[in-house]
Design an enzyme around this catalytic site. Structure first.
Site, short mmCIF file in Angstrom:
data_model
loop_
_atom_site.label_atom_id
_atom_site.label_comp_id
_atom_site.label_asym_id
_atom_site.label_seq_id
_atom_site.Cartn_x
_atom_site.Cartn_y
_atom_site.Cartn_z
CD1 TRP A 51 -0.32 -7.89 8.86
CD2 TRP A 51 0.58 -8.64 10.78
NE1 TRP A 51 -0.69 -9.20 9.01
CE2 TRP A 51 -0.15 -9.69 10.18
CE3 TRP A 51 1.23 -8.87 11.99
CZ2 TRP A 51 -0.25 -10.95 10.76
CZ3 TRP A 51 1.15 -10.11 12.57
CH2 TRP A 51 0.40 -11.15 11.96
CE LYS A 52 0.79 -0.36 4.94
NZ LYS A 52 0.25 0.71 4.11
CG HIS A 135 6.21 0.79 2.98
ND1 HIS A 135 5.41 1.89 3.22
CD2 HIS A 135 5.40 -0.18 2.51
CE1 HIS A 135 4.15 1.57 2.91
NE2 HIS A 135 4.12 0.32 2.48
CD GLU A 137 2.60 3.34 5.05
OE1 GLU A 137 2.97 2.50 5.89
OE2 GLU A 137 1.60 3.17 4.32
N GLY A 214 -3.59 2.51 0.88
CA GLY A 214 -4.52 2.81 1.96
C GLY A 214 -5.66 3.73 1.56
N GLY A 275 -1.49 -4.38 2.43
CA GLY A 275 -1.55 -3.73 3.74
C GLY A 275 -2.85 -4.07 4.46
N GLY A 276 -3.82 -3.16 4.38
CA GLY A 276 -5.08 -3.30 5.10
C GLY A 276 -5.75 -4.66 5.00
P1 PGA Z 1 -2.69 -1.08 1.43
O1 PGA Z 1 -1.10 -0.96 1.75
O2 PGA Z 1 -2.90 -2.46 0.88
O3 PGA Z 1 -3.36 -0.86 2.75
O4 PGA Z 1 -3.01 -0.04 0.42
C1 PGA Z 1 -0.14 -1.50 0.91
C2 PGA Z 1 1.25 -1.22 1.43
O5 PGA Z 1 1.51 -0.07 1.84
O6 PGA Z 1 2.12 -2.12 1.46
#
Ligand code: PGA
Length: 293
Positions: A51-52, A135, A137, A214, A275-276
């Site tokens: 979910w970030k 990750h 990020e 993303g 993610g999204g």
């Molecule tokens: P995303 O993110 O599916 O939104 O591209 C994946 C992730 O960073 O784990």
């Protein structure tokens, strides 16, 4: 030629693969073929939603209630990975289900003057089963390196039963220069250095090309498969055939209900880090249930 073992602060305990490492992976195809014959390459699919920095506790509760009421494939290991502040709500909401809860990060020290960080004991007390390490990020915005990933993995394995999900992946420029295999191979090597074969068999590795995160631009099935095979080969070189056969490797980067089936059909892709598309129960359910028509 003798491969020079990179410097590490950990001493060998006797079963660390890097001692007898074959980092070029000579004999990989033959070794994997015999592992397959022995049935060791039957890996349980594992799909995790990351979910970030999204969802409050109330939103977490709402998601969990809707998601656990869905008819989810029991043959797939399912994980929800949430911000620290949501974790108690998540663990409580998922109790009695076969859905796991995970943290997005952990510090490698047990305690101390690290303002803003969270320790392994804190996660253990909440009862999470998984933890993301490295990750992209975290690497990009918070200075995470292969070295800190190695320290975190070491800490998690030494003091908990938490399953780490180590993320690796290259930037677009690296791929444009044709250096992606070397780059990701090095990330894996440096992060896993000093672990035991038992550690590596338990963990999950996620290949997440940064250019696909993303952005809506997924790696093709073939690009994702090729790199997951490179990662498996690296694990083989460091830890041997059986460990390479059982370690689970996910693909991550714009995974959606529309592309999950093709990705999961690849030999070396055992799951997805999403993610999204994990933020809504309905779309995450479609990904988890990729095997159903
Ligand atoms: P995303 O993110 O599916 O939104 O591209 C994946 C992730 O960073 O784990």
């Amino acid at each position: 030629m003798q491969h020079e073992v990179p410097k590490t602060k950990w001493k060998s305990t006797g079963n660390q693969g890097w001692e007898k490492s074959n980092l070029n992976g000579a004999g990989y195809e033959e070794a994997m073929a015999s592992m397959k014959l022995m049935g060791l390459t039957e890996r349980k699919p594992v799909i995790a939603g990351n979910w970030k920095m999204n969802k409050t506790k109330a939103e977490t509760r709402e998601f969990v209630e809707a998601f656990k009421a869905m008819d989810l494939d029991e043959g797939v290991e399912k994980i929800l990975i949430a911000p620290y502040t949501d974790l108690d709500t998540l663990v409580e909401g998922l109790a009695g289900t076969d859905i796991g809860a995970g943290a997005e990060n952990v510090h490698y020290e047990g305690s101390g003057a690290f303002t803003g960080e969270v320790s392994l004991d804190m996660l253990k007390e909440i009862g999470v089963g998984y933890c993301v390490v490295g990750h992209s990020e975290r690497r990009q915005y918070f200075g995470e390196t292969n070295k800190t990933c190695a320290l975190k993995l070491k800490k998690i394995f030494a003091d908990s039963d938490i399953v780490p999900i180590l993320c690796v992946g290259e930037k677009l420029q690296v791929r444009e220069h044709g250096r992606e295999n070397e780059f990701v191979g090095e990330q894996v090597e440096e992060a896993l250095l000093g672990l035991t074969v038992e550690d590596v068999r338990k963990m999950i590795i996620a290949y997440e090309p940064i250019w696909a995160i993303g952005t809506g631009e997924t790696a093709t099935d073939e690009q994702a498969e090729d790199m997951c095979a490179v990662i498996r080969k690296k694990v083989y070189g460091m830890f041997g055939a059986e460990t390479a056969a059982v370690v689970r490797i996910q693909y991550g980067g714009s995974v959606k209900p529309e592309n999950i089936k093709g990705l999961m059909a690849q030999e070396d892709i055992d799951g997805a880090l999403v993610g999204g598309a994990s933020l809504e129960p309905a779309s995450f359910e479609k990904i988890v249930d990729y095997n159903r028509e």
